[in-house]
Design an enzyme around this catalytic site. Structure first.
Site, PDB file in Angstrom:
ATOM      1  N   MET A  13       0.858  -1.189   0.000  1.00  0.00           N
ATOM      2  CA  MET A  13       0.000   0.000   0.000  1.00  0.00           C
ATOM      3  C   MET A  13       0.898   1.244   0.000  1.00  0.00           C
ATOM      4  O   MET A  13       1.985   1.232   0.581  1.00  0.00           O
ATOM      5  CB  MET A  13      -0.881   0.022   1.246  1.00  0.00           C
ATOM      6  N   PHE A  14       0.447   2.291  -0.653  1.00  0.00           N
ATOM      7  CA  PHE A  14       1.099   3.599  -0.665  1.00  0.00           C
ATOM      8  C   PHE A  14       2.455   3.617  -1.375  1.00  0.00           C
ATOM      9  O   PHE A  14       3.275   4.491  -1.126  1.00  0.00           O
ATOM     10  CB  PHE A  14       1.240   4.163   0.761  1.00  0.00           C
ATOM     11  N   GLY A  16       2.626   3.710  -4.751  1.00  0.00           N
ATOM     12  CA  GLY A  16       2.449   4.407  -6.019  1.00  0.00           C
ATOM     13  C   GLY A  16       2.070   3.519  -7.193  1.00  0.00           C
ATOM     14  O   GLY A  16       2.270   3.898  -8.350  1.00  0.00           O
ATOM     15  N   LYS A  17       1.482   2.361  -6.916  1.00  0.00           N
ATOM     16  CA  LYS A  17       1.101   1.431  -7.994  1.00  0.00           C
ATOM     17  C   LYS A  17       0.058   2.041  -8.927  1.00  0.00           C
ATOM     18  O   LYS A  17       0.223   1.995 -10.143  1.00  0.00           O
ATOM     19  CB  LYS A  17       0.565   0.117  -7.411  1.00  0.00           C
ATOM     20  N   GLU A  89      -5.826  -2.767  -8.738  1.00  0.00           N
ATOM     21  CA  GLU A  89      -6.221  -3.670  -7.645  1.00  0.00           C
ATOM     22  C   GLU A  89      -6.497  -5.076  -8.187  1.00  0.00           C
ATOM     23  O   GLU A  89      -7.495  -5.719  -7.853  1.00  0.00           O
ATOM     24  CB  GLU A  89      -7.435  -3.116  -6.894  1.00  0.00           C
ATOM     25  N   PHE A 119      -2.125  -8.361   4.260  1.00  0.00           N
ATOM     26  CA  PHE A 119      -1.674  -7.727   5.507  1.00  0.00           C
ATOM     27  C   PHE A 119      -0.903  -8.680   6.414  1.00  0.00           C
ATOM     28  O   PHE A 119      -0.276  -8.253   7.372  1.00  0.00           O
ATOM     29  CB  PHE A 119      -2.861  -7.119   6.262  1.00  0.00           C
ATOM     30  N   CYS A 144       8.357   3.547   5.130  1.00  0.00           N
ATOM     31  CA  CYS A 144       7.854   3.034   6.405  1.00  0.00           C
ATOM     32  C   CYS A 144       7.378   4.211   7.261  1.00  0.00           C
ATOM     33  O   CYS A 144       8.124   5.172   7.477  1.00  0.00           O
ATOM     34  CB  CYS A 144       8.945   2.257   7.128  1.00  0.00           C
TER      35      CYS A 144
END
EC number: 2.7.1.21
Length: 183
Positions: A13-14, A16-17, A89, A119, A144
């Site tokens: 997550m986060f 930049g995909k 996604e 997760f 991170c």
């Protein structure tokens, strides 16, 4: 068989995909390719009223087609002469492998953006099966949120144990290996 291709963009997550997916699609559009972005219909994180847009975390958006099944879109894609297919996604699509392979074999360029794991750092969906079929694989990292090193993992910050729990900063953070195991 026409010369198509599969390109996978993966990361936590986060990382930049979606931004990278949008950048690549816009690049093809500038060269007059007929393009489409497909997103999972369950992803309404940034605008519940407009499911037909794909959003980046910084709220940039692009028109998209929402679906829960890629295969049902094949006739429309072929009839409309779509040349480049972006899928956001992709871990949520059960038919991602068959769809991507068949579209590439028909000469389409398929660009897939997907999480590198869930997760719990386990395989998520069937995207991993695309790795051996893809012409390119781009692995992105985030930062991170705890120690500011490169982050390769998505950590859930809620108590929900369901694998499919669509969310943003309200449910997930990007972490490095060390911080994944710390509280």
């Amino acid at each position: 068989m026409s010369s198509g291709s599969i390109h996978v963009i993966t990361g936590p997550m986060f990382s930049g995909k979606t931004s990278e997916l949008v950048r690549r699609i816009k690049r093809f559009m500038l060269s007059n390719f007929k393009c489409i972005i497909i997103k999972h219909c369950g992803d309404n994180r940034y605008n519940e009223d407009d499911i037909n847009k794909v959003y980046t975390h910084d709220l940039l958006f692009m028109e998209a087609t929402a679906s829960s099944n890629l295969s049902v879109l094949v006739p429309t894609l072929l009839n409309d002469g779509v040349q480049v297919i972006g899928i956001d996604e992709a871990q949520f699509f059960l038919d991602i492998v068959e769809f991507s392979e068949s579209m590439a074999n028909l000469g389409k360029t398929v660009i897939v953006a997907a999480l590198n794991g869930d997760f719990k750092r386990e395989l998520f969906g069937n995207v991993y099966k695309l790795l051996s079929l893809a012409e390119t694989v781009s692995s992105l990292t985030a930062i991170c949120v705890k120690c500011y090193c490169d982050a390769s993992f998505s950590k859930r910050v809620t108590e929900n144990k369901e694998v499919m729990d669509i969310g943003g900063k309200d449910k997930y953070i990007a972490v490095c290996r060390k911080c994944f195991f710390s509280n």
